[in-house]
Design an enzyme around this catalytic site. Structure first.
Site, PDB file in Angstrom:
ATOM      1  N   SER A  77      -5.479  -5.859  -1.264  1.00  0.00           N
ATOM      2  CA  SER A  77      -4.777  -4.666  -1.772  1.00  0.00           C
ATOM      3  C   SER A  77      -5.384  -3.350  -1.334  1.00  0.00           C
ATOM      4  O   SER A  77      -4.774  -2.298  -1.481  1.00  0.00           O
ATOM      5  CB  SER A  77      -4.713  -4.711  -3.298  1.00  0.00           C
ATOM      6  N   TYR A 204       3.587  -7.293   4.820  1.00  0.00           N
ATOM      7  CA  TYR A 204       2.673  -7.132   3.681  1.00  0.00           C
ATOM      8  C   TYR A 204       1.572  -8.194   3.715  1.00  0.00           C
ATOM      9  O   TYR A 204       0.380  -7.888   3.546  1.00  0.00           O
ATOM     10  CB  TYR A 204       3.469  -7.212   2.376  1.00  0.00           C
TER      11      TYR A 204
HETATM   12  O1  DON Z   1      -0.246  -9.742  -3.032  1.00  0.00           O
HETATM   13  C1  DON Z   1      -1.259 -10.299  -3.443  1.00  0.00           C
HETATM   14  O2  DON Z   1      -1.294 -10.920  -4.523  1.00  0.00           O
HETATM   15  C2  DON Z   1      -2.539 -10.169  -2.611  1.00  0.00           C
HETATM   16  N1  DON Z   1      -2.216 -10.259  -1.194  1.00  0.00           N
HETATM   17  C3  DON Z   1      -3.206  -8.856  -2.890  1.00  0.00           C
HETATM   18  C4  DON Z   1      -3.469  -8.603  -4.359  1.00  0.00           C
HETATM   19  C5  DON Z   1      -4.718  -7.808  -4.607  1.00  0.00           C
HETATM   20  O3  DON Z   1      -5.567  -7.633  -3.757  1.00  0.00           O
HETATM   21  C6  DON Z   1      -4.891  -7.300  -6.005  1.00  0.00           C
HETATM   22  N2  DON Z   1      -6.082  -6.521  -6.127  1.00  0.00           N
HETATM   23  N3  DON Z   1      -7.026  -6.811  -6.824  1.00  0.00           N
END
Ligand code: DON
Length: 331
Positions: A77, A204
């Site tokens: 993220s 994404y």
């Molecule tokens: O979309 C997702 O769930 C992961 N690729 C990224 C989520 C994330 O990094 C949340 N942060 N702590």
């Protein structure tokens, strides 16, 4: 007992700072036991939950590193900060903010509640997954590689080399991400996306799978700490307005439903990632003259043992201690 702050009557040499940070990483490493590595993206389970590392780079170039500093990790993220920046640079701030708001949700990063409960006109902010996937759909390009080329060019401009995409992490998330596909279908139904859903999701998943080192993540932080300018060259890498907007969002939304506590107890803009990375930026500040990094610094922390909000447990404690000892708070 953690050593107290440096004796403020003593000129803080790099050696002093290194010794303190070494002690603090050793002390806060114990908190890795209070977290768990992410498992919903299967390959992320391979991380070592006991790892904790930090890299701090000052605007003048001094670097202090300690702990597990040689473990590459995917930015996850943290990428959302930079796709938001690229979207603003490509499409203009006003247009991007017409498609995503700048309000914290107080909910988990992958919550769909607001998408269903309130017929909101746009996702709350670009850092929750709904907002991030919407922003990714705004990036120019007909393929995920075309959409991400400006992001990789931005990283290359700052880091001097192009970070790699970790294909295994990308495939692991692409094959298992049911929640993001559910979020995606809501976004399609609400008319928020400007790309086909699979293209937005593929882009994404790739941006989240960009792999970085701790020192490179800290270097990205230096540019943000310096309002988008490279302090070494004075060259503007990111427009000041965009850099400041990104930092305000990091402060209010960067740690999701722990953003309020992080702002209160650490007090600097930060963005976490589910691999255990945190980027934090301390802008230049006027403080007691012999405190370190008065002209600003970028801080990167890696600690894959996560709390319930998906943030690095030991990383947050380490950042909180350093912010207190070095009076980093922007308030
Ligand atoms: O979309 C997702 O769930 C992961 N690729 C990224 C989520 C994330 O990094 C949340 N942060 N702590």
């Amino acid at each position: 007992m953690v050593q107290g702050s440096a004796n403020l009557n003593t000129k803080l040499t790099e050696e002093w700072l290194q010794n303190y940070v070494d002690d603090w990483v050793k002390f806060f490493g114990r908190y890795t036991n209070e977290g768990e590595v992410a498992s919903y993206i299967p390959i992320l389970q391979e991380a070592n939950k006991s790892h904790l590392g930090i890299s701090i780079i000052g605007n003048e170039g001094m670097m202090i590193q300690s702990g597990n500093i040689d473990v590459p990790f995917t930015i996850q993220s943290i990428s959302k900060v930079f796709t938001f920046i690229v979207a603003c640079m490509e499409r203009g701030v006003s247009y991007v903010l017409s498609r995503v708001d700048v309000e914290p949700t107080g909910e988990a990063f992958n919550s769909i509640m607001h998408l269903e409960m309130k017929k909101i006109k746009k996702p709350f902010n670009p850092f929750v997954n709904a907002g991030a996937i919407t922003v990714t759909s705004l990036l120019n390009g007909k393929t995920s590689d075309e959409k991400l080329e400006p992001l990789f060019r931005l990283f290359e401009k700052i880091l001097g080399a192009r970070p790699r995409l970790n294909k295994k992490v990308y495939e692991s998330e692409n094959e298992t991400s049911v929640r993001n596909r559910a979020i995606g279908y809501y976004l399609v139904e609400l008319g928020y996306l400007e790309s086909e859903l699979e293209l937005a999701l593929d882009t994404y998943f790739k941006q989240c799978s960009i792999e970085i080192s701790l020192s490179d993540l800290a270097r990205l932080g230096v540019i943000l700490a310096n309002d988008g300018e490279d302090p070494k060259t004075g060259i503007e890498i990111i427009p000041k307005q965009v850099a400041r907007l990104a930092k305000s969002l990091m402060l209010t939304c960067g740690m999701y439903d722990a953003s309020g506590k992080f702002a209160a107890y650490v007090g600097i803009p930060a963005k976490s990632g589910v691999s255990g990375g945190i980027i934090a930026v301390a802008p230049p500040r006027i403080r007691q003259e012999n405190l370190p990094f008065l002209n600003g610094c970028g801080i990167a922390v890696y600690g894959p043992a996560l709390d319930e909000q998906g943030n690095s447990v030991a990383g947050i404690r380490l950042l909180r201690h350093i912010a207190k000892q070095w009076d980093l708070s922007i308030f």
